[in-house]
Scaffold this motif. Structure first.
Motif, short mmCIF file in Angstrom:
data_model
loop_
_atom_site.label_atom_id
_atom_site.label_comp_id
_atom_site.label_asym_id
_atom_site.label_seq_id
_atom_site.Cartn_x
_atom_site.Cartn_y
_atom_site.Cartn_z
N ILE A 511 0.86 -1.19 0.00
CA ILE A 511 0.00 0.00 0.00
C ILE A 511 0.89 1.23 0.00
O ILE A 511 1.72 1.40 0.89
N ARG A 512 0.74 2.08 -1.00
CA ARG A 512 1.58 3.27 -1.15
C ARG A 512 0.83 4.49 -0.61
O ARG A 512 0.05 5.13 -1.31
N PHE A 513 1.09 4.80 0.64
CA PHE A 513 0.41 5.95 1.26
C PHE A 513 0.86 7.27 0.65
O PHE A 513 0.08 8.22 0.62
N ASP A 514 2.09 7.33 0.16
CA ASP A 514 2.52 8.57 -0.47
C ASP A 514 1.71 8.85 -1.73
O ASP A 514 1.33 9.99 -2.01
N GLU A 515 1.41 7.80 -2.49
CA GLU A 515 0.62 7.99 -3.70
C GLU A 515 -0.84 8.31 -3.37
O GLU A 515 -1.48 9.12 -4.04
N LEU A 516 -1.36 7.67 -2.32
CA LEU A 516 -2.71 8.01 -1.88
C LEU A 516 -2.79 9.48 -1.47
O LEU A 516 -3.75 10.19 -1.79
N ALA A 517 -1.79 9.95 -0.75
CA ALA A 517 -1.77 11.34 -0.29
C ALA A 517 -1.77 12.31 -1.47
O ALA A 517 -2.45 13.34 -1.45
N ARG A 518 -0.99 12.00 -2.49
CA ARG A 518 -0.98 12.87 -3.68
C ARG A 518 -2.35 12.89 -4.33
O ARG A 518 -2.84 13.93 -4.78
N GLY A 519 -3.00 11.73 -4.36
CA GLY A 519 -4.34 11.66 -4.95
C GLY A 519 -5.37 12.47 -4.20
O GLY A 519 -6.32 12.99 -4.79
N PHE A 520 -5.18 12.61 -2.89
CA PHE A 520 -6.10 13.40 -2.07
C PHE A 520 -5.71 14.88 -2.02
O PHE A 520 -6.37 15.68 -1.36
N GLY A 521 -4.63 15.26 -2.70
CA GLY A 521 -4.29 16.67 -2.84
C GLY A 521 -3.43 17.25 -1.75
O GLY A 521 -3.41 18.48 -1.56
N LEU A 522 -2.67 16.43 -1.02
CA LEU A 522 -1.79 16.97 0.02
C LEU A 522 -0.64 17.74 -0.61
O LEU A 522 -0.26 17.52 -1.76
N LYS A 523 -0.06 18.65 0.15
CA LYS A 523 1.00 19.51 -0.35
C LYS A 523 2.24 18.72 -0.74
O LYS A 523 2.92 19.05 -1.71
N SER A 524 2.58 17.73 0.06
CA SER A 524 3.73 16.89 -0.29
C SER A 524 3.52 15.52 0.30
O SER A 524 2.76 15.34 1.26
N ALA A 525 4.18 14.54 -0.29
CA ALA A 525 4.09 13.16 0.19
C ALA A 525 5.45 12.52 0.03
O ALA A 525 6.11 12.67 -1.01
N TRP A 526 5.88 11.81 1.06
CA TRP A 526 7.21 11.25 1.11
C TRP A 526 7.15 9.77 1.45
O TRP A 526 6.29 9.32 2.20
N LEU A 527 8.10 9.02 0.88
CA LEU A 527 8.30 7.61 1.25
C LEU A 527 9.73 7.50 1.75
O LEU A 527 10.68 7.73 1.01
N VAL A 528 9.91 7.17 3.06
CA VAL A 528 11.24 7.17 3.65
C VAL A 528 11.46 5.87 4.42
O VAL A 528 10.52 5.25 4.91
N ASP A 529 12.73 5.48 4.54
CA ASP A 529 13.05 4.27 5.31
C ASP A 529 14.38 4.39 6.07
O ASP A 529 14.95 3.40 6.48
N ASP A 530 14.87 5.64 6.23
CA ASP A 530 16.08 5.84 7.01
C ASP A 530 15.96 7.17 7.75
O ASP A 530 15.17 8.05 7.36
N PRO A 531 16.72 7.37 8.84
CA PRO A 531 16.55 8.56 9.68
C PRO A 531 16.87 9.87 8.97
O PRO A 531 16.20 10.89 9.22
N ASP A 532 17.85 9.88 8.09
CA ASP A 532 18.19 11.12 7.39
C ASP A 532 17.06 11.57 6.47
O ASP A 532 16.71 12.76 6.42
N SER A 533 16.47 10.63 5.75
CA SER A 533 15.35 10.96 4.86
C SER A 533 14.13 11.41 5.66
O SER A 533 13.43 12.35 5.28
N LEU A 534 13.91 10.77 6.79
CA LEU A 534 12.79 11.16 7.65
C LEU A 534 13.01 12.57 8.19
O LEU A 534 12.10 13.40 8.19
N ARG A 535 14.23 12.85 8.64
CA ARG A 535 14.53 14.17 9.19
C ARG A 535 14.34 15.26 8.13
O ARG A 535 13.76 16.32 8.40
N ASN A 536 14.77 14.99 6.92
CA ASN A 536 14.62 15.94 5.82
C ASN A 536 13.15 16.18 5.50
O ASN A 536 12.71 17.33 5.33
N ALA A 537 12.37 15.09 5.45
CA ALA A 537 10.95 15.22 5.14
C ALA A 537 10.21 15.98 6.24
O ALA A 537 9.34 16.83 5.96
N LEU A 538 10.55 15.71 7.48
CA LEU A 538 9.92 16.41 8.60
C LEU A 538 10.26 17.90 8.58
O LEU A 538 9.38 18.75 8.78
N GLN A 539 11.52 18.20 8.34
CA GLN A 539 11.95 19.60 8.33
C GLN A 539 11.19 20.39 7.27
O GLN A 539 10.67 21.49 7.53
N LYS A 540 11.07 19.84 6.07
CA LYS A 540 10.38 20.55 4.99
C LYS A 540 8.87 20.61 5.22
O LYS A 540 8.23 21.62 4.92
#
Length: 574
Positions: A511-540
């Motif tokens: 299940i791709r929640f990032d793609e679902l989020a884009r379909g519902f019109g969210l400002k941004s959607a991210w798929l992450v699996d490591d702390p650096d990517s998560l930190r970057n996504a959270l910051q933005k």
């Protein structure tokens, strides 16, 4: 008194009672109500795409704002979709006023389209259900609904309103709903006996619930625990400011599923002060005694139903928890006794050290899990806690990932934390929307397990429609992991062998929640699996306040460790 149609008077009454939002999903039988809304721009209609999500939003608003939320549903089918969330609101004592439409009363005997007895359907999950008829005083009934919802024990109320009721001309008497004052104080002699019991105790314990938040009694709980040098445990306790996690005497919340894990804690005490909480709301209560022989139980609650419901009490008080705790604390401060103060200081030192040692032991365990891929939940939550802005709201339904979040909140900036009661899935995404409307200027992070999120995934669209700055975090372990853990408990209890758990997996197809989020019109959607990517996504996501964002965090979801701890077996790769 001015004459007007009931539908317009209804809106004026809502405004008189301070209602700002109506959470709803429209339907044909509610057209008069919805038509009148256009004449009252002060009332904002929050549109949801499914009724369960709609009530979940109202649920979150009522929790955060601490006042009744107004909901519109579409007749019996809408009520049916909302039943699970109404059950959750009933059990969680949250004030929600729900209206659903019916066809004109002159067609009732026809048994036609949408025919159903709505009030009978609603009664099991509400405090009060009533059908307003043309001869009724509709405004009086509406005020009663708000009064019943707001009076402890608070809870949802349901009104069925036929279409022709709204079209009637009435003389509109509009005024603020009168609600009883429930900040009652206990009898002095009861306070004196409780104080005596607490001061004589060797191992007192305080158990608290959500009425502590309702009564704004958090600070007096902390002061009383400090005075006694005793531990505080949450029972049915789902609102906890960040200060609670840093409080050295708050030992966390009891297990809401299995009483056997709580039994060793509650049997330690010789005196128990239970305040504003059921005893105990577990799914599987322990069959043994919860308290040691001779233990003294004092219970304070706004709901008389909860007092002595399952256990005999020495004193049971129906009163305001804050006023009662303050009276106990004041009385203790007026009678300082050196021997008592020595005992309290010794206990305080013991429990502070115990909490510190437990936290450090858990931290050592988490430190060994940092290199797991995908992310171990502990590393995800460490990253989240480090990124939390001060005064943020955390709305948490991460379920099996909640423990590491709570662990790291002890070191996070001061925040407001709402957790799930665990009875109904889906309150995380939808409830966060209501909480954001209650506190529009505070950053809000909503965490949800992947399974829970799918129950109300439509709520994402509502967040996008109203440009609500919420950062949704999906704790994606690709399974109903909580059910796997509960199945392990079942096998262990039954003495059975380890069976199959694949029926709880959600990974085929993924299940791709990032793609679902884009379909519902969210400002941004991210798929992450490591702390650096998560930190970057959270910051933005935290920086862009123009709307909602979603981060699909891939986390490790195995249960090998639990197989060993629950069933005493070692199994790799499960």
């Amino acid at each position: 008194m001015p004459k007007m149609k009931t539908k317009h008077a209804f809106m004026k009454q809502l405004l008189a009672d301070g209602v700002k939002y109506i959470f709803g999903n429209p339907g044909t039988l509610e057209e008069g109500f919805l038509d009148a809304l256009s004449d009252f721009p002060e009332l904002t209609y929050i549109l949801g795409l499914q009724e369960s999500a709609v009530v979940g939003m109202a649920f979150g608003y009522a929790r955060a704002a601490r006042k009744p939320a107004m909901v519109q549903l579409h007749t019996m089918v809408g009520l049916g979709n909302a039943m699970a969330m109404l059950y959750e609101a009933r059990r969680a004592s949250l004030p929600v006023v729900v209206y659903a439409g019916e066809g004109p009363t002159r067609f009732a005997s026809f048994d036609g389209f949408f025919a159903a007895d709505l009030t009978e359907a609603a009664r099991p999950v509400t405090k009060w259900a009533y059908r307003i008829m043309p001869q009724d005083n509709a405004l009086k009934v509406l005020r009663r609904a708000f009064k019943v919802a707001a009076t402890p024990p608070q809870g949802p109320v349901f009104l069925a309103i036929p279409m022709d009721v709204f079209e009637q001309e009435i003389e509109a008497e509009i005024h603020l709903t009168s609600c009883p004052h429930w900040q009652t104080t206990p009898l002095p002699e009861d306070v004196a006996r409780i104080v005596q019991g607490l001061m004589e105790a060797e191992n007192p314990i305080i158990l608290i619930g959500d009425q502590i938040q309702l009564c704004a009694a958090q600070e007096v709980v902390r002061k009383l625990a400090d005075r006694l040098g005793c531990p505080v445990y949450g029972v049915d306790f789902t609102y906890q400011g960040g200060a609670y996690y840093r409080d050295p005497l708050f030992m966390g919340s009891l297990n809401f599923s299995f009483g056997k894990y709580n039994h060793p804690i509650t049997t330690q005490a010789d005196v128990v002060l239970a305040v504003g909480t059921p005893l105990f709301p577990e799914m599987f209560p322990d069959e043994g005694p919860y308290f040691r022989p001779g233990a003294r139980l004092f219970q304070v609650d706004l709901n008389p139903w909860e007092i002595a419901k399952n256990f005999p009490v020495e004193i049971g008080i129906v009163a305001d928890p804050k006023s009662t705790l303050q009276a106990i604390l004041t009385s203790m401060e007026l009678h300082p006794e050196p021997e008592f103060q020595k005992k309290a200081a010794k206990r305080k030192n013991f429990w502070q050290n115990k909490k510190k040692e437990e936290w450090e032991a858990v931290q050592i365990k988490y430190d060994h899990l940092r290199h797991i891929h995908p992310l171990h939940p502990s590393l995800m939550m460490k990253t989240v806690a480090e990124m939390l802005p001060e005064n943020a709201i955390v709305y948490d339904e991460s379920i099996t990932a909640s423990a590491p979040l709570i662990h790291y909140l002890a070191e996070a900036a001061p925040i407001n934390y709402f957790s799930s009661h665990g009875r109904c899935l889906g309150v995380g995404l939808s409830g966060a929307i209501g909480a954001k409307l209650a506190f529009p200027h505070q950053p809000l992070i909503a965490l949800s397990g992947d399974g829970a999120a799918l129950y109300v995934i439509q709520a994402l669209w509502t967040a996008a429609r109203y440009h609500l700055h919420i950062v949704f975090l999906i704790c994606n372990n690709r399974s109903y992991r909580i059910l796997k853990l509960n199945m392990l408990e079942y096998w262990a209890e039954a003495g059975e062998e380890l069976g199959q758990l694949q029926q709880y997996d959600l990974d085929s197809p993924p299940i791709r929640f990032d793609e679902l989020a884009r379909g519902f019109g969210l400002k941004s959607a991210w798929l992450v699996d490591d702390p650096d990517s998560l930190r970057n996504a959270l910051q933005k996501s935290l920086a862009d306040t123009s709307g909602p964002h979603l981060i699909d965090v891939q986390i490790e979801g195995g249960v090998s460790e639990e197989i060993q701890s629950i069933m005493g077996k070692t199994v790799a790769g499960r």
